[in-house]
Design a protein around this motif. Structure first.
Motif, PDB file in Angstrom:
ATOM      1  N   VAL A 136       3.605  18.415   4.778  1.00 34.60           N
ATOM      2  CA  VAL A 136       3.759  19.559   5.685  1.00 34.60           C
ATOM      3  C   VAL A 136       4.717  20.572   5.084  1.00 34.60           C
ATOM      4  N   PHE A 137       5.831  20.117   4.519  1.00 39.16           N
ATOM      5  CA  PHE A 137       6.811  21.014   3.905  1.00 39.16           C
ATOM      6  C   PHE A 137       6.185  21.814   2.766  1.00 39.16           C
ATOM      7  N   ILE A 138       5.406  21.167   1.923  1.00 39.93           N
ATOM      8  CA  ILE A 138       4.784  21.854   0.787  1.00 39.93           C
ATOM      9  C   ILE A 138       3.775  22.895   1.268  1.00 39.93           C
ATOM     10  N   GLY A 170       2.514  28.549   2.075  1.00 36.24           N
ATOM     11  CA  GLY A 170       2.056  29.620   2.963  1.00 36.24           C
ATOM     12  C   GLY A 170       3.106  30.703   3.116  1.00 36.24           C
ATOM     13  N   GLY A 171       4.366  30.306   3.219  1.00 33.28           N
ATOM     14  CA  GLY A 171       5.455  31.283   3.320  1.00 33.28           C
ATOM     15  C   GLY A 171       5.562  32.146   2.071  1.00 33.28           C
ATOM     16  N   LEU A 172       5.389  31.532   0.912  1.00 32.88           N
ATOM     17  CA  LEU A 172       5.449  32.307  -0.332  1.00 32.88           C
ATOM     18  C   LEU A 172       4.307  33.316  -0.422  1.00 32.88           C
ATOM     19  N   VAL A 173       3.136  32.919   0.018  1.00 32.90           N
ATOM     20  CA  VAL A 173       1.998  33.839   0.014  1.00 32.90           C
ATOM     21  C   VAL A 173       2.285  35.026   0.919  1.00 32.90           C
ATOM     22  N   ILE A 174       2.829  34.789   2.088  1.00 31.99           N
ATOM     23  CA  ILE A 174       3.154  35.876   3.025  1.00 31.99           C
ATOM     24  C   ILE A 174       4.245  36.767   2.445  1.00 31.99           C
ATOM     25  N   LEU A 175       5.273  36.157   1.843  1.00 24.74           N
ATOM     26  CA  LEU A 175       6.378  36.935   1.264  1.00 24.74           C
ATOM     27  C   LEU A 175       5.881  37.830   0.134  1.00 24.74           C
ATOM     28  N   ARG A 194       0.848  -1.189   0.000  1.00 27.93           N
ATOM     29  CA  ARG A 194       0.000   0.000   0.000  1.00 27.93           C
ATOM     30  C   ARG A 194       0.883   1.238   0.000  1.00 27.93           C
ATOM     31  N   ARG A 195       0.493   2.217  -0.791  1.00 31.28           N
ATOM     32  CA  ARG A 195       1.266   3.452  -0.884  1.00 31.28           C
ATOM     33  C   ARG A 195       0.887   4.361   0.268  1.00 31.28           C
ATOM     34  N   GLN A 196       1.909   4.901   0.926  1.00 27.67           N
ATOM     35  CA  GLN A 196       1.675   5.810   2.041  1.00 27.67           C
ATOM     36  C   GLN A 196       2.129   7.211   1.656  1.00 27.67           C
ATOM     37  N   VAL A 197       1.371   8.198   2.041  1.00 25.06           N
ATOM     38  CA  VAL A 197       1.707   9.587   1.753  1.00 25.06           C
ATOM     39  C   VAL A 197       2.744  10.039   2.779  1.00 25.06           C
TER      40      VAL A 197
END
Length: 97
Positions: free
Chosen positions: A70-72, A77-82, A61-64
């Motif tokens: 979380v990193f993505i 979110g950081g790019l949106v704030i920047l 079974r493939r696991q995410v």
């Protein structure tokens, strides 16, 4: 009280494999509930892929990867704030000039 133990049996009324709980027929038919205990074995089907006892060589079974998700999310979110800060700075500089 029946002497027949719980298990998957042919229901004489329907002609289908049905779960007998040791006292009465349940609402579970094996062909509708393949994930119910013993359903696949009662129908002569192999275990579900990735399940214990599944056929050798079955794909796992493939696991995410949680850390990657979380990193993505945090990176986006950081790019949106920047970008928001840069645009706000440009607007404030234009208004003050």
């Amino acid at each position: 009280m029946s002497a027949t133990p719980a298990g998957w049996y042919l229901d004489p009324a329907t002609g289908r494999q049905r779960w007998w709980d040791g006292a009465a027929w349940s609402a579970y038919f094996a062909d509708e509930h393949l994930d119910a205990p013993g359903a696949r074995q009662a129908l002569g089907l192999p275990a579900a892929p990735g399940a214990p006892g599944s056929a050798p060589g079955a794909p796992p079974r493939r696991q995410v990867p949680v850390a990657g998700v979380v990193f993505i999310v945090l990176g986006a979110g950081g790019l949106v704030i920047l970008f928001g800060a840069v645009i706000m700075g440009m607007l404030l500089a234009a208004a003050g000039a």
